[in-house]
Design a protein around this motif. Structure first.
Motif, short mmCIF file in Angstrom:
data_model
loop_
_atom_site.label_atom_id
_atom_site.label_comp_id
_atom_site.label_asym_id
_atom_site.label_seq_id
_atom_site.Cartn_x
_atom_site.Cartn_y
_atom_site.Cartn_z
N SER A 166 0.83 -1.20 0.00
CA SER A 166 0.00 0.00 0.00
C SER A 166 0.87 1.26 0.00
CB SER A 166 -0.91 -0.01 1.23
OG SER A 166 -1.71 1.16 1.28
N ILE A 180 0.01 7.60 -8.88
CA ILE A 180 -0.43 6.86 -7.69
C ILE A 180 -0.85 7.82 -6.58
CG2 ILE A 180 0.91 4.77 -8.16
CD1 ILE A 180 3.00 5.79 -6.15
N GLN A 181 -1.74 7.33 -5.73
CA GLN A 181 -2.25 8.08 -4.60
C GLN A 181 -2.13 7.22 -3.34
OE1 GLN A 181 -3.41 11.24 -4.80
NE2 GLN A 181 -3.13 11.33 -7.03
N ASP A 240 -3.25 3.36 -2.89
CA ASP A 240 -3.06 2.52 -4.07
C ASP A 240 -2.05 1.42 -3.76
OD1 ASP A 240 -4.81 4.13 -5.44
OD2 ASP A 240 -3.27 5.21 -6.59
N ARG A 241 -1.98 0.44 -4.63
CA ARG A 241 -1.07 -0.68 -4.43
C ARG A 241 0.01 -0.69 -5.51
NH1 ARG A 241 -2.13 -2.98 0.46
NH2 ARG A 241 -1.72 -5.13 -0.24
#
Length: 271
Positions: free
Chosen positions: A20, A97-98, A101-102
């Motif tokens: 994560s 990505i935030q 997110d993975r």
């Protein structure tokens, strides 16, 4: 016992961790940093790199690239420093990505930008360009670095002043580090240079080494001394090749994990 009753084979372990994202910081339209959770069983030496990536689109093969871990070996999270390539197979997506997110991460860290690959010395020069600063964020926060070397110099060369990501951290923030703050205040010097804008220390690091400005600015004897100086290189292929040739000229020898010596570079990023 028939085959029908035989126990099924154990499932194959996943090839990558799926982690994560904890935070993301965009420095410029070309540079960003992010951190992911650290698996409990993940161990690495400060300065090593690992494969980072994302699942392939539409279920395709994952896209992975080598990234230096910017966190020290003791950190509870894993930090990375990346460029943004608009059409890049990985970074065109990774830059979006935030938190939450993975991302994928390989399970086997490796690399030569580690203290184990150097013999003892008095001064450690960490010379990087662009995102080649990442391993120095790891090495400069490792207590062993200050135990082994009396002086540590982090050199970061970029094109524009805005590209000096982590400038405030190296100029003062690292002094507040609860583990190595006192040592960094006494032993660490930050030496940024900028090639395409006015700056107190302008130009390529290789040119400043050749002219002697690097040594004069730092109050050092001119030239690298094989008896006292140890060097790590990370960044552009041109800088690494030019600086390695300069170091060879001063009599320093390239080291490795198998045969520690005077300087090391990361061939995984050179090609």
């Amino acid at each position: 016992m028939t085959d029908a009753l035989a126990a099924p084979p154990p499932p194959r372990p996943a090839a990558h961790h799926e982690l994560s994202v904890l935070w993301v910081r965009h420095w410029t339209d070309q540079l960003f940093s992010f951190a992911v959770e650290r698996p409990e069983d993940f161990r690495f030496r400060s300065g090593e790199f690992v494969m980072i990536g994302l699942p392939g689109e539409d279920g395709g093969k994952p896209i992975l690239r080598a990234y230096s871990v910017a966190s020290p070996g003791w950190a509870e999270e894993l930090e990375f420093f990346s460029i943004k390539v608009p059409d890049g197979p990985l970074t065109s997506r990774l830059q979006k990505i935030q938190p939450g997110d993975r991302v994928l991460m390989g399970k086997k860290p490796t690399g030569t930008l580690v203290l184990d690959a150097l013999t003892g010395g008095e001064r450690l020069h960490l010379i990087g360009t662009g995102t080649g600063l990442a391993p120095w964020l790891s090495v400069a926060r490792d207590p062993e670095t200050y135990a082994r070397f009396g002086r540590v110099i982090v050199s970061h060369t970029v094109r524009q002043v805005a590209d000096l990501a982590y400038r405030e951290f190296f100029a003062g923030g690292i002094h507040e580090d609860p583990l190595i703050g006192d040592e960094a205040r006494a032993q660490l010097t930050y030496y940024p240079t900028v090639t395409r804008e006015a700056f107190p220390t302008p130009g390529r690091i290789t040119d400043r080494i050749r002219s002697g400005d690097y040594f004069r600015d730092l109050g050092l004897p001119e030239g690298f001394d094989p008896a006292q100086d140890r060097v790590m290189l990370c960044g552009s292929m041109a800088m690494i090749k030019d600086t390695a040739a300069l170091l060879d000229g001063f009599g320093l020898k390239e080291g490795s994990n198998a045969e520690p010596a005077d300087y090391v570079l990361e061939r995984a990023f050179v090609g």
